[in-house]
Design an enzyme around this catalytic site. Structure first.
Site, PDB file in Angstrom:
ATOM      1  N   ASP A  74      14.000  41.864   9.884  1.00 14.17           N
ATOM      2  CA  ASP A  74      15.067  41.975  10.883  1.00 14.17           C
ATOM      3  C   ASP A  74      15.897  40.697  11.005  1.00 14.17           C
ATOM      4  OD1 ASP A  74      14.700  44.692  11.967  1.00 14.17           O
ATOM      5  OD2 ASP A  74      12.721  43.953  12.501  1.00 14.17           O
ATOM      6  N   THR A  94       7.543  41.518   5.775  1.00  9.96           N
ATOM      7  CA  THR A  94       6.874  42.123   6.939  1.00  9.96           C
ATOM      8  C   THR A  94       7.552  43.424   7.341  1.00  9.96           C
ATOM      9  OG1 THR A  94       8.186  40.608   8.282  1.00  9.96           O
ATOM     10  CG2 THR A  94       5.868  40.067   8.004  1.00  9.96           C
ATOM     11  N   ASN A  98      16.301  36.405   1.564  1.00  5.40           N
ATOM     12  CA  ASN A  98      15.729  35.194   2.145  1.00  5.40           C
ATOM     13  C   ASN A  98      14.411  34.924   1.433  1.00  5.40           C
ATOM     14  OD1 ASN A  98      14.571  33.173   3.637  1.00  5.40           O
ATOM     15  ND2 ASN A  98      14.243  34.410   5.470  1.00  5.40           N
ATOM     16  N   PRO A  99      14.385  33.973   0.477  1.00  9.56           N
ATOM     17  CA  PRO A  99      13.159  33.765  -0.311  1.00  9.56           C
ATOM     18  C   PRO A  99      12.000  33.239   0.527  1.00  9.56           C
ATOM     19  CG  PRO A  99      14.820  32.116  -0.870  1.00  9.56           C
ATOM     20  CD  PRO A  99      15.471  33.078   0.075  1.00  9.56           C
ATOM     21  N   GLN A 100      12.313  32.650   1.700  1.00  8.46           N
ATOM     22  CA  GLN A 100      11.250  32.158   2.577  1.00  8.46           C
ATOM     23  C   GLN A 100      10.687  33.270   3.475  1.00  8.46           C
ATOM     24  OE1 GLN A 100      13.620  29.455   1.826  1.00  8.46           O
ATOM     25  NE2 GLN A 100      11.793  28.973   0.635  1.00  8.46           N
ATOM     26  N   GLU A 145      21.364  38.371  10.517  1.00  5.91           N
ATOM     27  CA  GLU A 145      22.384  37.431  10.014  1.00  5.91           C
ATOM     28  C   GLU A 145      23.471  38.158   9.224  1.00  5.91           C
ATOM     29  OE1 GLU A 145      21.333  33.837   8.109  1.00  5.91           O
ATOM     30  OE2 GLU A 145      20.121  33.123   9.784  1.00  5.91           O
ATOM     31  N   ASP A 201      17.440  40.960  18.159  1.00  9.01           N
ATOM     32  CA  ASP A 201      16.855  41.216  16.836  1.00  9.01           C
ATOM     33  C   ASP A 201      15.781  40.177  16.498  1.00  9.01           C
ATOM     34  OD1 ASP A 201      18.736  43.216  16.780  1.00  9.01           O
ATOM     35  OD2 ASP A 201      20.023  42.275  15.275  1.00  9.01           O
TER      36      ASP A 201
END
EC number: 2.7.-.-
Length: 366
Positions: free
Chosen positions: A122, A159, A61-63, A127, A344
């Site tokens: 997480d 994170t 997830n690049p974001q 997903e 989650d």
């Protein structure tokens, strides 16, 4: 790590096909088995390698973590290629929005990938886990000759990951790559969340109800502040919070009244909310869920007992109960329709819900 520094830059190309059943085009871009996933469509091509190499699909997830996941992933790539390139075909899939990782995972499993690895926190892991299932059943490998099932992997980036803490893993991505290189597998349980008339939802870490779920809902709006988002979310959730009377039914038995519930947490693993050891007895492979219920807490109780929640010693506190279950149904007695549910860290709506365990549902690289 000096080994992460590299002048080589790999162009990144987001995978955009939404339909999980469509095959994807493979695009080989280097001689050392690195693959980019291009757009969908085209003729069917299984990802099972004719060369006998392990097929690994990394879902990024690049974001994630305000773009930090993408930066750390780019830094990690040269090391990852040098460590895995001789034995594996490595493919990356960048997610373009919510639920995209679910589609990517389903497609990779159908194509016979050896492992799908969640890269990030997480949310991405959540997903990917949901992508292992389709309409209440595990996604099947379309190549019937496959010797074994697709495994789940994790590189905690950005994170980091509360789920990874249960295994004692730190946030060193090189260690995660080493685990993937070794490829040792272990069966882990998955939790299922059921609401009548709705699709089943899966979780691998912790699902929770009421105050903590509401705090998580607000925290998601402050992700740019890092782990501080949980504190801000909790403060916002406390405003206007009321403990509520609930009814629960464990393992299909009799309904029980739980008055003045502050939060109810259903753990497949131990940690949530950025390192809070909320369900300290949960083990992701023991075939049970741990349910911890906090009752009649005031805001100052949280302040005074916060250290116990973080180190997992809160089970000795008054008004905190813990039990091991196979399934638990939770309803609000007054049925206001406003009791938050999350799993989650993802907001799932409101009570009522049924939570149950699916033992040994996924092979995990650990």
């Amino acid at each position: 790590h000096t080994m992460l520094r590299s002048t080589c830059c790999i162009p990144l190309c987001p995978f955009t096909a939404k339909q999980p059943s469509f095959p994807r085009k493979q695009q080989r871009i280097t001689s050392d088995h690195f693959t980019l996933r291009g757009g969908g469509g085209g003729s069917a091509s299984a990802v099972v390698s004719s060369s006998g190499l392990r097929e690994l699909v990394f879902v990024v997830n690049p974001q994630g973590a305000n773009g930090r996941t993408a930066k750390e992933w780019k830094k990690l790539l040269p090391y990852l290629r040098s460590r895995l390139g001789k034995d594996c075909n490595v493919s990356e899939s960048l997610t373009s929005g919510p639920s995209h990782a679910i589609d990517i995972t389903r497609e990779a499993i159908r194509d016979g990938a050896d492992a799908v690895i969640a890269v990030g926190g997480d949310g991405t892991l959540h997903e990917v886990v949901n992508g292992f299932f389709w309409e209440g059943k595990p996604v099947g490998n379309l190549n019937s000759e496959a010797s074994h099932s697709t495994a789940l992997g994790l590189i905690p980036l950005g994170t980091g990951s509360d789920f990874a803490r249960t295994f004692g893993w730190n946030n060193d991505p090189c260690e995660a790559v080493e685990r993937i290189a070794k490829g040792m597998r272990s069966r882990v349980d998955v939790g299922i969340i059921d609401k009548e008339g709705k699709d089943l939802h899966y979780f691998i870490n912790v699902a929770d109800v009421h105050l903590s779920a509401k705090a998580g809902f607000y925290a998601s709006k402050y992700k740019k502040f890092g782990n501080l988002c949980y504190v801000i979310g909790a403060l916002q959730a406390f405003m206007g919070h009321h403990n509520r009377d609930m009814r629960i039914r464990v393992n299909g038995g009799e309904w029980e009244i739980y008055p003045q519930v502050t939060a109810l947490c259903v753990g497949n693993a131990k940690y949530f909310g950025g390192g809070m050891k909320i369900t300290p007895n949960a083990i992701p492979g023991n075939g049970n869920l741990e349910v911890v219920v906090l009752q009649d807490f005031k805001w100052y109780d949280f302040v005074l007992k916060l250290h116990k929640l973080y180190n997992g010693t809160h089970l000795s506190v008054n008004n905190v109960t813990s039990r091991s279950v196979l399934s638990i149904e939770v309803e609000e007695i007054s049925d206001s329709g406003s009791i938050y549910v999350q799993s989650d860290g993802e907001h799932l709506g409101f009570l009522p819900r049924k939570f149950r365990i699916l033992p040994g549902a996924i092979d995990m690289i650990c």
